[in-house]
Enzyme design. Structure first.
Site, PDB file in Angstrom:
ATOM      1  N   ILE A  89      31.609  -2.973 -20.446  1.00 10.37           N
ATOM      2  CA  ILE A  89      32.388  -3.783 -21.400  1.00 10.37           C
ATOM      3  C   ILE A  89      31.951  -3.509 -22.839  1.00 10.37           C
ATOM      4  O   ILE A  89      32.769  -3.550 -23.762  1.00 10.37           O
ATOM      5  CB  ILE A  89      32.286  -5.289 -21.029  1.00 10.37           C
ATOM      6  CG1 ILE A  89      33.058  -5.521 -19.728  1.00 10.37           C
ATOM      7  CG2 ILE A  89      32.819  -6.185 -22.147  1.00 10.37           C
ATOM      8  CD1 ILE A  89      32.903  -6.901 -19.128  1.00 10.37           C
ATOM      9  N   GLU A 147       0.856  -1.195   0.000  1.00 10.53           N
ATOM     10  CA  GLU A 147       0.000   0.000   0.000  1.00 10.53           C
ATOM     11  C   GLU A 147       0.885   1.235   0.000  1.00 10.53           C
ATOM     12  O   GLU A 147       2.080   1.135   0.310  1.00 10.53           O
ATOM     13  CB  GLU A 147      -0.885   0.001   1.259  1.00 10.53           C
ATOM     14  CG  GLU A 147      -1.844  -1.164   1.289  1.00 10.53           C
ATOM     15  CD  GLU A 147      -2.760  -1.138   2.510  1.00 10.53           C
ATOM     16  OE1 GLU A 147      -2.672  -0.186   3.323  1.00 10.53           O
ATOM     17  OE2 GLU A 147      -3.560  -2.080   2.631  1.00 10.53           O
ATOM     18  N   TRP A 171       1.447  -0.754  -6.434  1.00  9.68           N
ATOM     19  CA  TRP A 171       2.527  -1.574  -6.997  1.00  9.68           C
ATOM     20  C   TRP A 171       2.079  -2.980  -7.373  1.00  9.68           C
ATOM     21  O   TRP A 171       2.905  -3.894  -7.376  1.00  9.68           O
ATOM     22  CB  TRP A 171       3.701  -1.723  -6.009  1.00  9.68           C
ATOM     23  CG  TRP A 171       4.281  -0.485  -5.470  1.00  9.68           C
ATOM     24  CD1 TRP A 171       4.404  -0.153  -4.157  1.00  9.68           C
ATOM     25  CD2 TRP A 171       4.865   0.588  -6.217  1.00  9.68           C
ATOM     26  NE1 TRP A 171       5.007   1.069  -4.041  1.00  9.68           N
ATOM     27  CE2 TRP A 171       5.306   1.540  -5.288  1.00  9.68           C
ATOM     28  CE3 TRP A 171       5.045   0.840  -7.572  1.00  9.68           C
ATOM     29  CZ2 TRP A 171       5.911   2.735  -5.667  1.00  9.68           C
ATOM     30  CZ3 TRP A 171       5.649   2.017  -7.951  1.00  9.68           C
ATOM     31  CH2 TRP A 171       6.080   2.941  -7.006  1.00  9.68           C
ATOM     32  N   GLU A 201       9.642  -7.962  -3.308  1.00  5.29           N
ATOM     33  CA  GLU A 201       9.743  -9.123  -2.389  1.00  5.29           C
ATOM     34  C   GLU A 201      10.702  -8.809  -1.233  1.00  5.29           C
ATOM     35  O   GLU A 201      11.413  -9.686  -0.779  1.00  5.29           O
ATOM     36  CB  GLU A 201      10.245 -10.378  -3.091  1.00  5.29           C
ATOM     37  CG  GLU A 201       9.306 -11.079  -4.038  1.00  5.29           C
ATOM     38  CD  GLU A 201       8.169 -11.872  -3.395  1.00  5.29           C
ATOM     39  OE1 GLU A 201       7.033 -11.604  -3.785  1.00  5.29           O
ATOM     40  OE2 GLU A 201       8.409 -12.732  -2.536  1.00  5.29           O
TER      41      GLU A 201
END
Ligand SMILES: Cc1cc2nc3c(=O)[nH]c(=O)nc-3n(C[C@H](O)[C@H](O)[C@H](O)COP(=O)(O)OP(=O)(O)OC[C@H]3O[C@@H](n4cnc5c(N)ncnc54)[C@H](O)[C@@H]3O)c2cc1C
Length: 408
Positions: free
Chosen positions: A362, A131, A162, A388
């Site tokens: 790279i 929330e 979300w 998570e």
């Protein structure tokens, strides 16, 4: 109990190769397009449904694999293809696991098929816990579910944010407060069936990465769901709440923050996603370093470049080992006495951020453009240290588990 092994068995290798083929032939070629469009890649989800990757059967088979390696292997391959598209494919599975873990047989049989739809009409599902004021601090959740005994209905009010697939899902799994006195022990999960009045999508977020995955607010305005939509059922909830009240009265067990504990077992899966993204960027960088010439020789001929690749690969392999260990422990019911689930997610997600940044370096100027995939992989990788449970929360869980102290 299955022995821990670092070797996939023949059947797992077959599944891995099949998934890798799908990731290489279908997901990776579509990645740049859906990243730019910032939309759910429905045609790719449908392709995945056709071949059987987007299905409960497939997910459950990996989930219940006694070696524990089914889910991490599958996540690594799909996210190697592309993180945004892969999240659109596995997002439903994450919501389905909530039902598999807490639901009754009847709830599993009724709702999970509706989460996936069918091959000709694919659907997705959403898991709504976070929330605006309850992210890491899940205990401060405000979305409230009140039981209307006369009608045997729950009335849910609040705002979720979300939510992956929030608002576009056929089935939403919503976590809400049923007893505000009990902190996160007073939460319960509900199914909100398709087309339930009062549930609507709020803001859809424009994101830094995983842009093919839909993320949005979900508004719950007097949403009424039948009593049968409470996951696990009322009797079980009442027993659980009574136990929690008893413990709270006796000043016993501290009411824990759910974000820190409940997701512990699912965290290795996120670690495996991060390994997939990191490996993808490393492979692009390795190929590039072997073919790009400067000063009359391939750039990998310089230790400055070759050593970076050596470090990248070492960290990816170490991350995979932590993920596989935690996954094996979880499926075999071994307690995470050193927060091994959090450890694996912390290390793998930080590795993905680092490795994808090195890959850009790279590739030089090319790495910084959208002509090459590593800039997208770097944007995507940033999510793993956030959802998570953030890296800071993982460190808190590990530190608290190791010390037995309420470190803040
Ligand atoms: C793309 C995306 C998809 C998501 N999908 C879902 C979903 O499907 N369902 C769902 O429910 N949620 C979902 N989430 C939410 C996600 O789990 C939260 O964003 C996450 O838990 C962090 O919460 P927050 O964003 O409110 O950050 P906050 O909790 O506000 O944290 C902000 C910062 O403070 C730090 N911090 C907070 N507390 C502490 C502390 N005690 N000690 C040290 N540092 C601390 C954090 O580590 C972080 O760096 C998603 C998020 C994103 C971005």
């Amino acid at each position: 109990m299955a022995e821990f092994t670092m070797e996939l068995n023949d059947e797992q290798k077959e599944v891995r190769d099949w998934l890798h083929g799908f990731a290489a032939d279908v997901i990776r070629p579509a990645a740049a397009e859906w990243d730019e469009r910032e939309e759910t890649p429905w045609p790719v989800i449908q392709e995945a449904a056709k071949v059987g990757i987007y299905s409960l059967d497939f997910y459950a088979q990996q989930y219940f694999d006694p070696t524990g390696l089914g889910i991490p292997m599958a996540m690594e391959e799909l996210f190697w293809g592309d993180a945004g598209i892969a999240l659109s494919i596995v997002g439903t599975g994450l919501a389905a696991v909530g039902v598999l873990a807490n639901g009754t047989e009847e709830q599993i049989g009724t709702w999970i098929p509706q989460m996936y739809g069918d091959v000709n009409d694919v659907k997705v599902a959403a898991f709504c816990s976070s929330e605006p004021d309850a992210g890491s601090d899940v205990a401060s959740m405000r979305t409230r579910a009140v039981y209307d005994e006369a009608k045997d209905e729950w009335v849910i009010n609040g705002t979720k944010t979300w939510a992956t697939n929030g608002g576009i899902a056929n089935v939403h799994v919503v976590v809400a407060v049923v007893d505000p006195e009990l902190g996160s022990k007073g939460h319960a999960s509900f199914i909100v069936p398709p087309n339930t009045p009062g549930l609507s999508q709020g803001q859809k977020f424009k994101k830094h990465g995983i842009r093919a995955s839909h993320t949005a607010e979900v508004i719950l305005d007097n949403v009424r769901v039948p009593g049968s939509c409470l996951l696990g059922g009322k009797e079980k909830l009442d027993e659980r709440l009574a136990r929690a009240r008893e413990r709270a009265k006796s000043g016993g067990e501290r009411v824990k923050n759910a974000a820190m504990a409940t997701f512990e077992a699912s965290r290795p899966a996120v670690g495996a996603m991060a390994v997939g993204t990191a490996r993808a960027a490393y492979e692009v960088a390795l190929d590039y370093a072997k073919t790009r010439e400067q000063f009359g020789r391939p750039i990998i001929d310089n230790q400055g470049v070759a050593f970076q690749l050596a470090d990248m690969r070492t960290q990816i392999d170490a991350a995979r080992l932590l993920v596989w260990r935690a996954s094996w422990m979880a499926i075999n019911g071994k307690p995470f006495t050193a927060a091994e689930g959090s450890m694996s997610k912390l290390f793998a997600s930080e590795t993905a951020k680092k490795v994808t940044a090195q890959a850009i370096q790279i590739l030089g100027g090319n790495g910084y453009t959208r002509e090459y995939p590593v800039e997208r992989m770097h944007r995507d990788a940033a999510i793993y240290t956030i959802f998570e449970g953030t890296s800071e929360i993982q460190r808190l869980v590990i530190a608290r588990t190791l010390s037995g102290m309420q470190i803040r």
